[in-house]
Design an enzyme around this catalytic site. Structure first.
Site, PDB file in Angstrom:
ATOM      1  N   LEU A  18       0.810  -1.212   0.000  1.00  0.00           N
ATOM      2  CA  LEU A  18       0.000   0.000   0.000  1.00  0.00           C
ATOM      3  C   LEU A  18       0.842   1.260   0.000  1.00  0.00           C
ATOM      4  CD1 LEU A  18      -2.748  -1.001   2.607  1.00  0.00           C
ATOM      5  CD2 LEU A  18      -2.970  -0.966   0.123  1.00  0.00           C
ATOM      6  N   GLY A  19       2.027   1.172   0.596  1.00  0.00           N
ATOM      7  CA  GLY A  19       2.882   2.348   0.659  1.00  0.00           C
ATOM      8  C   GLY A  19       4.263   1.961   1.133  1.00  0.00           C
ATOM      9  N   GLY A  21       8.198   3.652   2.595  1.00  0.00           N
ATOM     10  CA  GLY A  21       9.011   4.772   3.038  1.00  0.00           C
ATOM     11  C   GLY A  21      10.422   4.321   3.332  1.00  0.00           C
ATOM     12  N   GLY A  22      11.225   5.258   3.817  1.00  0.00           N
ATOM     13  CA  GLY A  22      12.623   4.935   4.050  1.00  0.00           C
ATOM     14  C   GLY A  22      12.839   3.903   5.135  1.00  0.00           C
ATOM     15  N   GLY A  24      10.170   1.714   6.380  1.00  0.00           N
ATOM     16  CA  GLY A  24       9.206   0.628   6.445  1.00  0.00           C
ATOM     17  C   GLY A  24       8.213   0.657   5.305  1.00  0.00           C
ATOM     18  N   THR A  26       4.010  -0.645   4.131  1.00  0.00           N
ATOM     19  CA  THR A  26       2.665  -1.002   4.580  1.00  0.00           C
ATOM     20  C   THR A  26       2.015  -1.873   3.522  1.00  0.00           C
ATOM     21  OG1 THR A  26       2.500   1.111   5.753  1.00  0.00           O
ATOM     22  CG2 THR A  26       0.456  -0.104   5.376  1.00  0.00           C
ATOM     23  N   LYS A  43       2.066  -3.398   8.878  1.00  0.00           N
ATOM     24  CA  LYS A  43       3.125  -2.397   8.819  1.00  0.00           C
ATOM     25  C   LYS A  43       4.445  -3.072   9.161  1.00  0.00           C
ATOM     26  CE  LYS A  43       0.234   1.573   9.821  1.00  0.00           C
ATOM     27  NZ  LYS A  43       0.024   2.761  10.681  1.00  0.00           N
ATOM     28  N   ASP A 141       1.022  13.450  13.645  1.00  0.00           N
ATOM     29  CA  ASP A 141       0.918  13.596  12.186  1.00  0.00           C
ATOM     30  C   ASP A 141      -0.542  13.704  11.745  1.00  0.00           C
ATOM     31  OD1 ASP A 141       1.914  13.928   9.657  1.00  0.00           O
ATOM     32  OD2 ASP A 141       2.289  11.800   9.280  1.00  0.00           O
TER      33      ASP A 141
END
Length: 612
Positions: A18-19, A21-22, A24, A26, A43, A141
C-alpha cells in the site's frame, strides 16, 4: 521485504503493498486463519541493524504496540491492533483494515467548504483526538491523509499512529545515548516546537486547526503566508466565516504552544460553545469506497452546503388527478401516464457480453429495448429506456467475494415498470437544464459530476418543469433491479469485469481477473457494452445518486420498489454503481455507497427515471 503471496507467521498473507518509506512498508493482507479471510493492514519496520539500536527498537516497539492495543479498545474510530511480532529480525504491526477514503477527498485544493461543514468536521476530529490526548498520547501527524472516512458508517477514523515513525527516527550516539533526531510530522501541519523535536499535545491541536483553515480557504497549509514579526499564520482574508470560529482557529494555530488550547479536550469544548452554528450540519460522509488516493482532486470531497428544504420533483406541481402504479406508493399526474404511452416508443438494438471468472468474453448476444427521447433543445436529447416490472433478489449473497454486511439481508423486492435514463446524465444535458456545468473532467458526452444530492433533485425538478412530466432519482431498489437486468452474478457481465468493459481502477481487479488500465478520469457515456435492459455504464464511470436515505442494512426496507425515506440521518443519501476511481469490487451490482446530501465529488453524478 515481504512480497505478494508471502505468508507471515503462517497467518497473514500479503496481498499487495500500500505504501513504502525509508524505514518501512505497509501492506494489505488477509488473515487466512479466520473465517472469510478478512483483510488487515501489515506495517513492516526495518530498523537500524546496530545491536544497541535493535534492543531499544524492540522495547519501544512493544511499548507502542501496547498503547495501540489500549487505544483500539477505547474507541472504534482508532484502528484495532491485532498483533505485533518480530520475524527474521524485522518488526511487524497488524492492524484493522479501514475500508473508506481519507479526507484529502473532502478537502480539495482550490475548493472551500462552508463554515457549517468545517465546524462539524473539526468537531468530529477533535472528538477522536480527545480520546487519544486523555491517555497523554501525541499523534504527531494529523493531516487529511491520516483521517479516514469509514465507508461502513461514515465515521472518521484516525490512522497512522507514531509507532513506525517513532521507532525509525531513533538514533544512538557514540556514548550509547538515544535520541530522536528527525522531526515527526508533515510540513504545514507541524508547529515550531514539533519541528524542533519537542511535540506537545497542543501540537496536534495546531495540526487540526491548520486542517480547518485549509478547508475554509482552499489553500494548502504551506501556501499560507506567516507574519514575519511573530510567526502567526495569515489566513483570515481567504475565508468567509464568523469571528467566533475565527477566534477558535486562531487560538488553535497560535505560534507559541502556550497560547494554544492545551489539548483536544479544551479545543473541543471551545468549539462546542459555538453550538448555534452547527445545529444543522450535514455530515460529510464518504462513500462507498473510492479509495485512498488523491487523483485530480477526486472523490474528492465534499464542499457541503447549508441544508435546504428538499422538494420532490412532484411536490411543486399541482396534481389534479393521479394514477396509482402497482404498489409504488406514489401518485403520478395523469398527463405523465398519457405521454408515456407505448405508441411513443422506439426500438434500438445493442450487443451484450458475458465473461468468465478471468474476464474472458464467453458469449455475445444481440438484444433490443424500447425507449423514447426527450428534446432538451440545441440538438440535445435525453433517451429513456423502458424497464419492465418484475421481482428480484436484492442484496448480495453471503458467498459473494468482497461483499460487506450492509448489502444484507437479501430479500425479494417487487419493482413496477419504469423508464430509466439510457446513460448517466451528461454534461450537455445538465447544462441544457441547469445552465451550468460543475464537472471536473469536461466533455459534453461525459457524465456530469460534482453534483450534490440537492443538485440532482433540483435537476429533476427543472427537467420536469421543462418537459411537462415528472422525472426523479431512482429508488435504490429500482436502481439495483435495473442494473442487474435479470442477473444474479456480482456484475451484470458475469463473475467479474475488466477495463475493456467498465471504467474503473484496473489496478484493483475482482476475483481472478487480471489487472488492466486505470484511466484516472471519466469517459464518454455509452462506449462500453450495456446490460440486457439496454442501460449503459451501470458499473463504473460515475456513482449515481438514489432517492433513499442511507440505512446500514435492509432490515425494515420497503419491498415494493419504493424509496426508503426514513433513517437515522436524512442528510446521508444512497449512491450506486462505482466510478472511474474505484476498485472493481465497488462496481458490483449490490455495492452500496453513501455521502452527505451536500457532497460534491468528481466521482458522483446522477441518472433519472420516470414511472411507466
Amino acid at each position: 521485504m515481504p512480497q505478494p503471496g508471502d505468508i507471515l507467521r503462517n497467518h497473514y498473507k500479503i496481498i499487495k503493498i500500500l505504501g513504502s518509506g525509508g524505514f518501512g512498508d505497509t501492506y494489505l493482507a488477509q488473515d487466512i486463519d479466520l473465517p472469510g479471510q478478512p483483510k488487515c493492514v501489515v506495517k513492516h519496520l526495518k530498523p537500524n541493524s546496530d545491536p544497541a539500536v535493535l534492543r531499544i527498537v524492540r522495547r519501544l516497539f512493544d511499548s507502542e504496540a501496547q498503547v495501540l492495543y489500549k487505544l483500539g479498545n477505547d474507541s472504534d474510530q482508532i484502528p484495532r491492533l491485532f498483533a505485533h511480532f518480530e520475524e527474521k529480525g524485522e518488526f511487524y504491526l497488524v492492524q484493522e483494515f479501514i475500508d473508506g477514503v481519507d479526507l484529502s477527498h473532502e478537502i480539495i485544493p482550490g475548493e472551500k467548504l462552508t463554515e457549517i461543514a468545517v465546524t462539524k468536521l473539526l468537531q468530529e476530529i477533535l472528538e477522536i483526538l480527545a480520546v487519544v490526548h486523555k491517555k497523554n498520547i501525541i499523534h504527531r501527524d494529523i493531516k487529511p491523509q491520516n483521517l479516514m472516512r469509514r465507508r461502513q458508517d461514515g465515521k472518521i477514523v484516525l490512522i497512522d499512529f507514531g509507532a513506525v515513525k517513532e521507532v525509525n527516527t531513533m538514533t544512538v550516539n557514540t556514548q550509547g545515548q538515544t535520541s530522536f533526531s528527525v522531526a515527526i510530522g508533515s510540513l504545514g501541519y507541524m508547529p515550531s516546537e514539533q519541528a524542533a523535536g519537542q511535540p506537545k499535545l497542543s501540537s496536534d491541536v495546531y495540526a487540526v486547526g491548520m486542517l480547518g483553515i485549509q478547508a475554509l480557504t482552499g489553500l494548502q497549509p504551506n501556501e499560507l503566508p506567516k507574519d514575519p514579526t511573530d510567526g502567526e499564520v495569515i489566513w483570515r482574508n481567504w475565508a468567509n466565516l464568523t469571528e467566533k470560529l475565527a477566534d477558535v482557529l486562531n487560538k488553535m494555530v497560535s505560534y507559541y504552544f502556550r497560547d494554544r488550547y492545551p489539548s483536544a479536550v479544551e479545543a473541543l469544548t471551545a468549539l462546542k460553545s459555538l453550538q448555534p452554528q452547527q445545529r444543522q450540519v450535514p455530515p460529510t460522509v464518504p462513500i462507498p469506497e473510492p479509495q485512498q488516493r488523491q487523483v485530480t482532486p477526486t472523490i474528492p470531497i465534499s464542499p457541503p452546503l447549508t441544508p435546504t428544504k428538499i422538494i420532490t420533483p412532484w411536490s411543486r406541481r399541482k396534481v389534479i388527478q393521479t394514477v396509482g402504479f402497482g404498489g409504488v406508493g406514489l401518485g403520478l399526474p395523469i398527463v405523465v401516464h398519457r405521454l408515456l404511452q407505448t405508441s411513443r416508443l422506439q426500438t434500438f438494438q445493442f450487443e451484450t457480453v458475458t465473461v468468465d471468472a478471468r474476464g474472458n468474453i464467453t458469449n455475445r448476444s444481440n438484444e433490443q429495448a424500447r425507449y423514447f427521447a426527450e428534446d432538451l433543445g440545441n440538438d440535445i436529447s435525453l433517451e429513456m429506456v423502458q424497464i419492465p416490472g418484475g421481482t428480484f433478489t436484492m442484496g448480495s449473497p453471503a458467498g459473494e467475494a468482497e461483499r460487506i454486511s450492509v448489502e444484507s439481508p437479501q430479500r425479494q423486492v417487487r419493482v413496477p415498470g419504469l423508464f430509466m435514463g439510457k446513460y448517466a446524465v451528461t454534461q450537455a444535458q445538465y447544462q441544457a437544464i441547469m445552465g451550468t456545468n460543475p464537472s471536473n473532467f469536461k466533455g459534453e458526452k461525459r457524465p456530469v459530476e460534482k453534483v450534490s444530492w440537492d443538485d440532482a433533485v433540483e435537476f429533476c425538478e427543472k427537467l420536469s418543469q421543462k418537459i411537462g412530466k415528472t422525472y426523479r432519482l431512482p429508488s435504490e431498489a429500482e436502481w439495483e433491479y435495473a442494473c442487474r437486468a435479470g442477473t444474479t452474478t456480482p456484475f451484470y457481465f458475469g463473475e467479474t469485469i475488466t477495463p475493456d468493459l467498465v471504467n474503473y481502477d484496473g489496478n484493483n481487479p475482482y476475483g481472478s481477473a487480471p489487472k488492466g488500465e486505470y484511466r484516472q478520469q471519466t469517459t464518454n457515456v455509452g462506449i462500453f457494452p450495456p446490460n440486457s435492459f439496454g442501460l449503459y455504464d451501470m458499473c463504473g464511470n460515475i456513482w449515481e445518486w438514489c432517492e433513499d436515505v442511507y440505512n446500514n442494512s435492509y432490515r425494515g426496507a420497503p419491498t415494493d420498489g419504493s424509496a426508503w425515506l426514513t433513517g437515522s440521518d436524512n442528510n446521508i443519501k444512497l449512491l450506486r454503481g462505482g466510478s472511474w476511481n474505484d476498485l472493481a469490487r465497488n462496481c458490483r451490482s449490490a455495492t452500496r455507497g453513501r455521502y452527505a446530501r451536500a457532497s460534491r465529488y468528481n466521482i458522483v453524478g446522477l441518472r433519472v427515471v420516470a414511472v411507466a
